[in-house]
Design a protein around this motif. Structure first.
Motif, mmCIF file in Angstrom:
data_model
loop_
_atom_site.group_PDB
_atom_site.id
_atom_site.type_symbol
_atom_site.label_atom_id
_atom_site.label_comp_id
_atom_site.label_asym_id
_atom_site.label_seq_id
_atom_site.Cartn_x
_atom_site.Cartn_y
_atom_site.Cartn_z
ATOM 1 N N ASN A 10 0.813 -1.220 0.000
ATOM 2 C CA ASN A 10 0.000 0.000 0.000
ATOM 3 C C ASN A 10 0.847 1.271 0.000
ATOM 4 O OD1 ASN A 10 0.800 -0.651 2.709
ATOM 5 N ND2 ASN A 10 -0.761 0.730 3.533
ATOM 6 N N VAL A 11 2.142 1.153 -0.327
ATOM 7 C CA VAL A 11 3.044 2.308 -0.306
ATOM 8 C C VAL A 11 3.725 2.480 -1.658
ATOM 9 C CG1 VAL A 11 5.023 3.394 0.817
ATOM 10 C CG2 VAL A 11 3.477 1.953 2.155
ATOM 11 N N THR A 12 3.777 3.729 -2.118
ATOM 12 C CA THR A 12 4.480 4.106 -3.342
ATOM 13 C C THR A 12 5.475 5.216 -3.011
ATOM 14 O OG1 THR A 12 2.562 3.592 -4.732
ATOM 15 C CG2 THR A 12 4.210 5.070 -5.672
ATOM 16 N N VAL A 13 6.653 5.158 -3.607
ATOM 17 C CA VAL A 13 7.660 6.201 -3.428
ATOM 18 C C VAL A 13 7.710 7.054 -4.689
ATOM 19 C CG1 VAL A 13 10.094 6.716 -3.023
ATOM 20 C CG2 VAL A 13 9.033 4.753 -1.891
ATOM 21 N N VAL A 14 7.634 8.359 -4.522
ATOM 22 C CA VAL A 14 7.749 9.301 -5.636
ATOM 23 C C VAL A 14 8.849 10.292 -5.316
ATOM 24 C CG1 VAL A 14 6.620 11.138 -6.956
ATOM 25 C CG2 VAL A 14 5.348 9.075 -6.346
ATOM 26 N N ARG A 15 9.783 10.442 -6.225
ATOM 27 C CA ARG A 15 10.831 11.437 -6.047
ATOM 28 C C ARG A 15 10.385 12.751 -6.672
ATOM 29 N NH1 ARG A 15 16.885 11.857 -8.598
ATOM 30 N NH2 ARG A 15 17.522 13.655 -7.360
ATOM 31 N N GLY A 16 10.313 13.793 -5.861
ATOM 32 C CA GLY A 16 9.897 15.094 -6.362
ATOM 33 C C GLY A 16 9.543 16.029 -5.223
ATOM 34 N N ARG A 17 9.240 17.247 -5.585
ATOM 35 C CA ARG A 17 8.820 18.271 -4.620
ATOM 36 C C ARG A 17 7.319 18.475 -4.722
ATOM 37 N NH1 ARG A 17 13.287 20.722 -2.658
ATOM 38 N NH2 ARG A 17 15.214 20.495 -3.868
ATOM 39 N N ALA A 18 6.733 18.881 -3.613
ATOM 40 C CA ALA A 18 5.285 19.036 -3.580
ATOM 41 C C ALA A 18 4.795 20.003 -4.647
ATOM 42 C CB ALA A 18 4.856 19.505 -2.195
ATOM 43 N N GLU A 19 5.511 21.113 -4.829
ATOM 44 C CA GLU A 19 5.054 22.112 -5.800
ATOM 45 C C GLU A 19 5.073 21.589 -7.232
ATOM 46 O OE1 GLU A 19 9.227 23.493 -4.358
ATOM 47 O OE2 GLU A 19 7.490 22.408 -3.571
ATOM 48 N N GLU A 20 5.858 20.539 -7.488
ATOM 49 C CA GLU A 20 5.898 19.929 -8.816
ATOM 50 C C GLU A 20 4.716 18.986 -9.053
ATOM 51 O OE1 GLU A 20 10.812 19.674 -8.865
ATOM 52 O OE2 GLU A 20 9.595 17.859 -8.566
ATOM 53 N N MET A 21 4.028 18.597 -8.000
ATOM 54 C CA MET A 21 2.982 17.580 -8.087
ATOM 55 C C MET A 21 1.578 18.164 -8.256
ATOM 56 S SD MET A 21 4.487 14.658 -7.912
ATOM 57 C CE MET A 21 5.992 15.273 -8.693
ATOM 58 N N ILE A 22 1.456 19.500 -8.214
ATOM 59 C CA ILE A 22 0.131 20.110 -8.371
ATOM 60 C C ILE A 22 -0.414 19.801 -9.765
ATOM 61 C CG2 ILE A 22 -1.186 22.261 -8.367
ATOM 62 C CD1 ILE A 22 0.913 23.427 -6.489
ATOM 63 N N GLY A 23 -1.588 19.233 -9.820
ATOM 64 C CA GLY A 23 -2.176 18.815 -11.089
ATOM 65 C C GLY A 23 -1.794 17.412 -11.489
#
Length: 263
Positions: free
Chosen positions: A131-144
């Motif tokens: 039930n866990v996924t890892v995403v490399r990135g910053r929160a502001e990049e994930m909008i949308g």
């Protein structure tokens, strides 16, 4: 498994590696049948986590009380079958303890640094956390690109700045849960104006883990309205959808949020 050549012998009763104390009795109550997985995660924090600079060596004796259990009780606040993004997840706190307690919750660990996402991927692979996924990135990049019911964070930034990163990732009427300790009330008082501009409609300070932990966990809960993140976030989401970069915001969980990103 040995991680980076670190030996991890020891049992919960005997204590663990690297000076890790034995798991307190309440850990069995909190984690239930996933207690062995919680023990293994805490061992990895005490060994590979320290070796890679994700955990300070002085924190090892208090990993259970101050870190793992302190985060695990956050699960009390989560609705059934929710999706959750742990912003600036670091060594997986609070995301991994929450995922252990609540296998019904889909958890995305969002972290910009490669050495941390590598550690997180190794942990969830060894523990078999589906039930866990890892995403490399910053929160502001994930909008949308990412939309969830719950955003969590611990020791990431002051509340007003954290809300600017976290609220835009929420679905309408979602909520952000920030572990803040003794500064909770003051940070909330200082951030009311910013929270309103970011589309928040309600906020409060809660204590979780009472009756279980010696010191309960203090959490700032910020509830969003119809437009999480405010006007700017809504505009960015619309632009992402029109450009086809986000389309429908990604669901979290198995294969969600683009899966595990490597660079």
């Amino acid at each position: 498994m040995d991680t980076d050549g670190v030996q991890t012998e020891g049992t919960p009763e005997e204590g663990g590696p690297g000076g890790l104390p034995e798991a307190p009795a309440v850990a069995r109550e909190i984690f239930g049948d996933r207690f062995p997985m919680a023990v293994r995660y805490t061992e990895l924090l005490a060994t590979a986590g320290v070796q890679r600079g994700l955990i300070g060596p002085r924190e090892v004796p208090r990993l259970w009380d101050r870190h793992v259990l302190n985060c695990a009780v956050l699960a009390e606040l989560l609705p059934s079958n929710a999706s959750l993004c742990d912003v600036g997840s670091g060594a997986g706190l609070p995301g991994i303890p929450v995922a252990l307690v609540r296998p019904d919750v889909s958890v995305t660990l969002l972290e910009p640094l490669l050495r941390r996402t590598t550690f997180l991927e190794e942990v969830i692979r060894e523990l078999g956390l589906e039930n866990v996924t890892v995403v490399r990135g910053r929160a502001e990049e994930m909008i949308g690109k990412l939309a969830v019911d719950i955003v969590t964070a611990r020791a990431v930034a002051p509340l007003d700045r954290l809300a600017g990163w976290g609220l835009p990732l929420l679905r309408p009427y979602g909520q952000m849960l920030a572990l803040k300790g003794d500064t909770a009330e003051q940070e909330l008082s200082d951030s009311r104006s910013a929270l309103t501009k970011l589309g928040a409609v309600k906020w409060s300070v809660l204590a979780v883990g009472e009756g279980l932990l010696e010191t309960s966990t203090r959490v700032v809960r910020v509830e969003a309205g119809e437009s999480p993140g405010g006007v700017k976030a809504a505009t960015r989401r619309a632009r992402a959808a029109r450009a086809g970069r986000g389309g429908r915001p990604a669901e979290t969980g198995r294969g969600g949020a683009g899966g595990r990103r490597r660079r």
